[in-house]
Scaffold this active site. Structure first.
Site, PDB file in Angstrom:
ATOM      1  CB  THR A   1      -0.934   0.002   1.222  1.00 40.98           C
ATOM      2  OG1 THR A   1      -1.778  -1.147   1.167  1.00 40.98           O
ATOM      3  CG2 THR A   1      -1.807   1.249   1.248  1.00 40.98           C
TER       4      THR A   1
ATOM      5  CB  SER B   1       2.594  -7.652   1.464  1.00 38.59           C
ATOM      6  OG  SER B   1       1.483  -7.394   2.290  1.00 38.59           O
TER       7      SER B   1
END
Length: 317
Positions: A18, A60
């Site tokens: 992010t 991730s």
């Protein structure tokens, strides 16, 4: 030799997440920035020099153990330069706890490795990335962080990797660590080039059967992390499946879905923690599923036998 009067040098490794993402016209976030685009001038505010390298550019939640291993190798490469004071890894929050723990298991250098990320995208006008990156850079350059292993700097906290978990999906201080802190244990060997074994996480519910444990073994799992109930309890059918897995040579460790506290082999009745231990399972102490999977995979990758697996979980949980 480094100039003693120069600003501390920090190696910054980017991996996506992010913190490196922006939103498109549909509001969908994807990793799109790296290096200086992620730092946003935080290096100048922190009073450090940076050397950046992109290791990955991914969400991730998609990271494999092989990819997390690539991050570890990049950290080790950065620390071969004696001028580097520390390393900052910019990482997505979904699997930050796994990567941080993997790095910590294999980190024997006194210099700190600090992971950070953000809950809000890089283009959010009220983003949390700048403060987190600044904290991570300052921590990596701070002599007081030496010898503390791998750390997570996030939401105003600096936490040890071991035991740290993401506790909230959206809060800006999303991570927490157990108290007292978990012991780090000895640095594990890094068998360069060795394949990562398959280790699956199986979550159970009240009255569960053993089908998912059996399926993990059938799929080739060399290890299973059983996310049990309470202090590490399940149903008799699951205990039977754990026994079958152990006899087949699959390592099974038991954690719990409860956020805090240790697992304990105290309950019987056919499905309790005592019965799981008798069937060959090992308790993870206070390690939760994500980090228990990393530790089990790292041990199996290094050739650990059942006795070593049990000893390491006792020492680290």
């Amino acid at each position: 030799m480094a100039d003693p009067g120069a600003a501390p040098l920090v190696a910054v490794l980017t991996t996506g997440g992010t913190i490196a993402s922006t939103r498109d016209e549909r509001g969908v976030s994807t990793p799109s920035r790296s290096g200086a685009g992620v730092l946003g001038g935080a290096d100048a505010l922190a009073g450090v020099r940076v050397r950046t390298a992109e290791v990955l550019n991914a969400d991730s939640s998609t990271l494999t153990l092989e990819q997390a291993g690539a991050v570890r190798e990049a950290c080790a490469a950065a620390l071969r330069d004696p001028a580097v004071h520390g390393v900052v890894v910019l990482h997505g929050t979904d699997s930050m706890e796994e990567t941080a723990f993997l790095l910590d298991l294999h980190h024997g250098d006194e210099r700190p490795v600090v992971l950070t990320g953000s809950q809000r995208t890089a283009d959010d006008p009220a983003g949390d990335a700048p403060a987190n990156v600044l904290a991570a850079l300052r921590t990596a350059a701070d002599g007081r962080a030496r010898g503390r292993g791998v750390l997570v700097a996030f939401g105003g906290r600096v936490l040890p990797a071991a035991g740290t978990t993401k506790r909230h999906t959206t809060a800006l201080d999303a991570f927490a660590a157990p108290e007292p802190a978990l012991p780090r244990g000895a640095v594990l060997p890094w068998p360069a080039g060795a394949a990562w074994p398959r280790v699956d996480v199986v979550a159970v519910h009240p009255g569960a059967d053993g089908a998912l444990v059996d399926a993990a073994v059938a799929a080739g799992a060399r290890g299973v992390v059983l996310q049990a109930l309470g202090s590490g309890n399940t149903a008799p059918a699951v205990v039977e499946a754990v026994g079958r897995a152990a006899r087949a040579g699959t390592a099974v460790v038991v954690t719990t879905r409860v956020p805090e506290g240790p697992v304990a082999a105290t309950y019987g009745g056919g499905g309790g923690g005592h019965d799981l231990a008798a069937a060959g399972a090992v308790g993870t102490g206070r390690l939760r599923a994500g980090q228990a999977r990393v530790l089990l995979a790292a041990l199996l990758r290094a050739g650990a036998d059942a006795g070593r697996v049990a000893a390491e979980f006792r020492a680290r949980g």
